[in-house]
Design an enzyme around this catalytic site. Structure first.
Site, PDB file in Angstrom:
ATOM      1  N   HIS A   9       0.799  -1.215   0.000  1.00 45.33           N
ATOM      2  CA  HIS A   9       0.000   0.000   0.000  1.00 45.33           C
ATOM      3  C   HIS A   9       0.833   1.268   0.000  1.00 45.33           C
ATOM      4  O   HIS A   9       0.295   2.353  -0.176  1.00 45.33           O
ATOM      5  CB  HIS A   9      -0.967  -0.003   1.204  1.00 45.33           C
ATOM      6  CG  HIS A   9      -2.144  -0.900   0.966  1.00 45.33           C
ATOM      7  ND1 HIS A   9      -2.044  -2.077   0.301  1.00 45.33           N
ATOM      8  CD2 HIS A   9      -3.464  -0.767   1.290  1.00 45.33           C
ATOM      9  CE1 HIS A   9      -3.233  -2.652   0.235  1.00 45.33           C
ATOM     10  NE2 HIS A   9      -4.115  -1.883   0.832  1.00 45.33           N
ATOM     11  N   SER A  48      -0.917  -0.764  -5.807  1.00 49.46           N
ATOM     12  CA  SER A  48      -0.838  -1.954  -6.651  1.00 49.46           C
ATOM     13  C   SER A  48      -0.190  -1.631  -7.990  1.00 49.46           C
ATOM     14  O   SER A  48      -0.363  -0.537  -8.532  1.00 49.46           O
ATOM     15  CB  SER A  48      -2.234  -2.511  -6.898  1.00 49.46           C
ATOM     16  OG  SER A  48      -2.827  -2.875  -5.679  1.00 49.46           O
ATOM     17  N   LYS A  74     -15.152  -7.564  -8.070  1.00 47.42           N
ATOM     18  CA  LYS A  74     -14.422  -8.409  -9.020  1.00 47.42           C
ATOM     19  C   LYS A  74     -13.796  -9.616  -8.293  1.00 47.42           C
ATOM     20  O   LYS A  74     -13.859 -10.745  -8.775  1.00 47.42           O
ATOM     21  CB  LYS A  74     -13.339  -7.586  -9.705  1.00 47.42           C
ATOM     22  CG  LYS A  74     -12.725  -8.285 -10.904  1.00 47.42           C
ATOM     23  CD  LYS A  74     -11.866  -7.339 -11.721  1.00 47.42           C
ATOM     24  CE  LYS A  74     -11.308  -8.085 -12.923  1.00 47.42           C
ATOM     25  NZ  LYS A  74     -10.557  -7.195 -13.817  1.00 47.42           N
ATOM     26  N   ASP A  75     -13.213  -9.354  -7.124  1.00 50.26           N
ATOM     27  CA  ASP A  75     -12.617 -10.456  -6.356  1.00 50.26           C
ATOM     28  C   ASP A  75     -13.680 -11.424  -5.858  1.00 50.26           C
ATOM     29  O   ASP A  75     -13.421 -12.623  -5.727  1.00 50.26           O
ATOM     30  CB  ASP A  75     -11.815  -9.915  -5.165  1.00 50.26           C
ATOM     31  CG  ASP A  75     -10.524  -9.243  -5.611  1.00 50.26           C
ATOM     32  OD1 ASP A  75     -10.106  -9.472  -6.763  1.00 50.26           O
ATOM     33  OD2 ASP A  75      -9.945  -8.486  -4.819  1.00 50.26           O
ATOM     34  N   GLU A 127       4.773 -33.985  -1.938  1.00 49.59           N
ATOM     35  CA  GLU A 127       3.545 -33.458  -2.518  1.00 49.59           C
ATOM     36  C   GLU A 127       3.856 -32.717  -3.811  1.00 49.59           C
ATOM     37  O   GLU A 127       4.977 -32.230  -4.003  1.00 49.59           O
ATOM     38  CB  GLU A 127       2.893 -32.492  -1.524  1.00 49.59           C
ATOM     39  CG  GLU A 127       2.283 -33.200  -0.334  1.00 49.59           C
ATOM     40  CD  GLU A 127       0.958 -33.839  -0.682  1.00 49.59           C
ATOM     41  OE1 GLU A 127       0.973 -34.894  -1.335  1.00 49.59           O
ATOM     42  OE2 GLU A 127      -0.093 -33.307  -0.313  1.00 49.59           O
TER      43      GLU A 127
END
Lengths: 421, 287
Positions: free
Chosen positions: A219, A223, A247-248, A291
């Site tokens: 921040h 972004s 949107k998220d 994994e």
């Protein structure tokens, strides 16, 4: 922090005003993930994955806390306690599959998040700290995931713990004492299982703490965006809420659908059958594989098969750790002033080569250590190191980038076929 | 400074990797790895389908009960089922009193303590008990089986690749090794004369190393008599017990399929709404 045109928090009622004067937590949230955080207006769906990773961590913590209420970290009963969860705890099967599948989905979204950063140059100034903290989170995730896989105390748990801690025995002189110290014994046993459980419970909260730093560091400059050019004015940004929360929210829905399909219809597809066999120190599985999210690094580890000054095993261990640690100096290896791969024709080709290379490494890492997989992983590992340490610094110097738009708004309007007003 | 050091480190790793590659390639060419008998003759499990397969798969309770009968009359002589309790049988269609009777009449008793003397003892099983192991401990199990330990079957179909198909194939896959040929027409003992199965073991191309300690358990049609009239062929018994072991490994499988459907439908709806909200909010913004 943030831009001068950011929306200002104004308490809407007397209680919030009272609160704001004493503990301005709502103000913090408003400025961090609310209407007070201006975000470039042109983010594409690849900018969803940070939020999705946070959601995945949340799922892991919630399911994990409940699983820990029923799990017993003791070598004699750990395996049976997991089966007790699967059979006798109400919806226990769902919790356990949600946690196991959730780990895989956490890594899927984090890998996409990392590769988005690599393509769009999100690691470059002034966002180096965001990148470095992200790598710290990734390392913590690797440790947490590994220790979590040991907890069911099946065959792969036991032998995975043995192989991974065995890596430290490659260190000259002090290697074997370090392995013994890490395990609390000469082989994985109750001491190892107990400390892995303790750390497996602790580290996710450490991750949550580093995520706060990650977002804080993000921040400060704000972004990044697909053009890679900085925000120039209010016309370039939109408030995080409601635009990016909406949107998220949609992205989260798609993520949860895919997660649900694997959780309910193929929960064991990403695991290994041998882990449904109780741990047995006297019986080594035919193929010990970690994994899937460690496969690329496992392939690098096994690619070193010849001694050269140092023993092959030590080379493998050094290379495997270097493969991750070199990402920490990436911001200083790639000095191109252009961030986004969209405007870097040569970089873009090598980027996609790297993506293919990591997939090939992953495939080889999950395959048995025999030909042709060993030779393929040697070539692929060589490209991996060459890409970051040799090619990228040279490309960033030689390459002629495409012309950049003047602003984010100009790029957006151009996309819609309109001239800048 | 960072870049020259990185460059040298990069060259170092690339050099050692190529050195390993060349060494490996030379060894591969000068001494190509010999084909192994497992590589040439091991078979992937047969194609076989069960009612519980697929996203909407449900258990076939009749088949599970038949499979339980095969376990009870054949497998349980050597194999434990230590994650499953008698009470769980109510989920495959047995009634409470039937489960009580099955537990009470089980051939093996449950380890216990004599309440009067404190000496080790055994008692009849109750529905709350897990299926008792046929052997007191691992040593006893090995002593009775030429030093091979019959594995617990509770999780068998999850502990092997292609679990139920593997169990079915293994049970029906025993063959005479003499004259055995693979699909390519190669005869095993001609190609690998040293690979002759020892008299203690049994040839089975579906087993990882082709030689399994377990003698063929299902040998003749009609080995068990099904109460529901299904002809008890070897193939049918193998299929039934494989289906039963799918249930023992994952008793909540059908619930999982059902709950998953509701989750998926709910999320599809929620995501559609989220998409419309997103389009609505962004409708006035170019991006």
């Amino acid at each position: 922090m943030s831009f001068p045109w950011a929306n200002q928090y104004a308490p809407k009622n007397p209680f919030m005003k009272w609160m704001d004067e004493r503990l301005p937590l709502p103000r913090l949230v408003y400025n961090a993930v609310g209407a007070g955080y201006p975000v470039p207006r042109n983010l594409n769906y690849f900018w969803n994955f940070g939020v999705l990773a946070g959601a995945a961590l949340g799922i892991q913590i919630i399911t994990g806390i409940i699983l820990a209420m029923h799990y017993a970290a003791n070598g004699a009963i750990a395996f049976d306690s997991v089966e007790h969860i699967m059979r006798d705890v109400n919806s226990g099967w769902m919790l356990r599959y949600a946690h196991a599948t959730g780990a895989s989905f956490f890594f899927i979204v984090v890998y996409l998040h990392i590769f988005r950063g690599l393509y769009y140059g999100s690691y470059k100034a002034p966002r180096e700290m965001v990148w470095l903290l992200g790598l710290v989170i990734y390392l913590l995730m690797m440790a947490t995931g590994f220790m979590g896989y040991v907890l069911p105390w099946g065959q792969m748990s036991f032998w995975g713990a043995k192989v991974i801690t065995g890596l430290f025995s490659a260190i000259p002189v002090v290697g074997t004492p370090i392995q013994t110290w890490l395990l609390g014994g000469f082989a994985p046993d109750n001491a190892a299982l107990n400390r892995f459980f303790s750390l497996h419970y602790l580290l996710p909260f450490v991750i949550a703490g580093v995520i706060i730093l990650h977002i804080w560091a993000l921040h400060i400059p704000g972004s990044s965006n697909p053009t890679g050019i900085e925000v120039k004015g209010p016309q370039d940004t939109l408030p995080f809420h409601p635009y990016y929360t909406a949107k998220d929210g949609f992205g989260l829905g798609v993520f949860l659908i895919l997660y649900t399909l694997v959780l309910f219809y193929a929960p064991n597809a990403l695991g290994h059958p041998d882990n449904y066999i109780p741990a047995n120190p006297l019986s080594t599985p035919a193929h010990i594989v970690p994994e899937w999210y460690y496969w690329p690094f496992y392939a690098i580890l096994r690619a070193f098969t010849s001694d050269f000054i140092l023993p092959a095993k030590l080379w493998g261990v050094l290379a495997m750790f270097s493969a991750i640690l070199l990402l920490f100096i990436l911001p200083w290896l790639d000095k191109s002033p252009v961030r986004s791969g969209n405007y870097r024709p040569a970089f873009k080709k090598f980027f996609w080569l790297l993506v293919a290379d990591v997939l090939v490494l992953g495939y080889c890492g999950g395959s048995p250590a025999e030909e042709p997989y060993v030779m393929i992983s040697q070539l692929a590992a060589a490209y991996y190191f060459a890409h970051f340490l040799i090619i990228l610094p040279i490309v960033s110097r030689m390459e002629r980038p495409l012309p950049l738009p003047n602003s984010i708004t100009e790029a957006v309007l151009e996309k819609h076929g309109e001239a800048t007003a | 400074m960072v870049r020259p050091i990185a460059f040298l480190a990069g060259l170092g790793f690339v050099f050692v990797l190529l050195f390993s590659l060349v060494n490996g390639a030379v060894a591969y060419i000068s001494e190509p790895p010999k084909p192994t008998v497992e590589h040439e003759f091991h078979l992937h499990p047969k194609e076989v389908h069960f009612a519980s397969d697929g996203a909407l798969g449900k258990f076939d309770l009749q088949q599970l009960q038949r499979g339980f009968q095969v376990y009870k009359e054949v497998c349980s002589a050597c194999h434990s089922l230590n994650q499953v309790a008698f009470r769980d049988l109510e989920h495959i269609g047995f009634t409470g009193p039937e489960v009580k009777a099955i537990a009470k009449n089980w051939a093996i008793e449950v380890p216990s303590i004599n309440p009067a003397t404190g000496e080790p003892a055994t008692r009849k099983a109750t529905p709350a008990d897990k299926f008792p192991s046929p052997y007191a401990n691992e040593v006893a199990g090995r002593a009775a089986n030429n030093n091979a330990l019959p594995p617990d079957l509770s999780l068998m179909t999850k502990a092997r690749h292609d679990g139920p198909a593997y169990v079915y194939s293994l049970l029906t896959g025993y063959a005479a090794q003499e004259g055995y040929k693979n699909d390519a027409g190669k005869e095993l003992l001609k190609e690998f004369p040293d690979a002759k199965t020892s008299p203690m073991l049994h040839f089975n191309p579906y087993f990882a190393n082709l030689n399994i300690a377990m003698p063929p358990p299902l040998v003749a049609d009609g080995q068990v008599s099904y109460a529901d009239g299904t002809p008890a062929t070897v193939d049918q018994m193998a299929k039934d017990v494989a289906a039963f072991l799918v249930w023992t490994a994952e008793p909540k499988l059908q619930t999982r399929h059902e709950v998953g459907l509701w989750f998926t439908l709910y999320l599809l709806l929620a995501t559609a709404l989220a998409f419309m909200a997103y389009r609505n909010i962004w409708s006035r913004v170019k991006h």
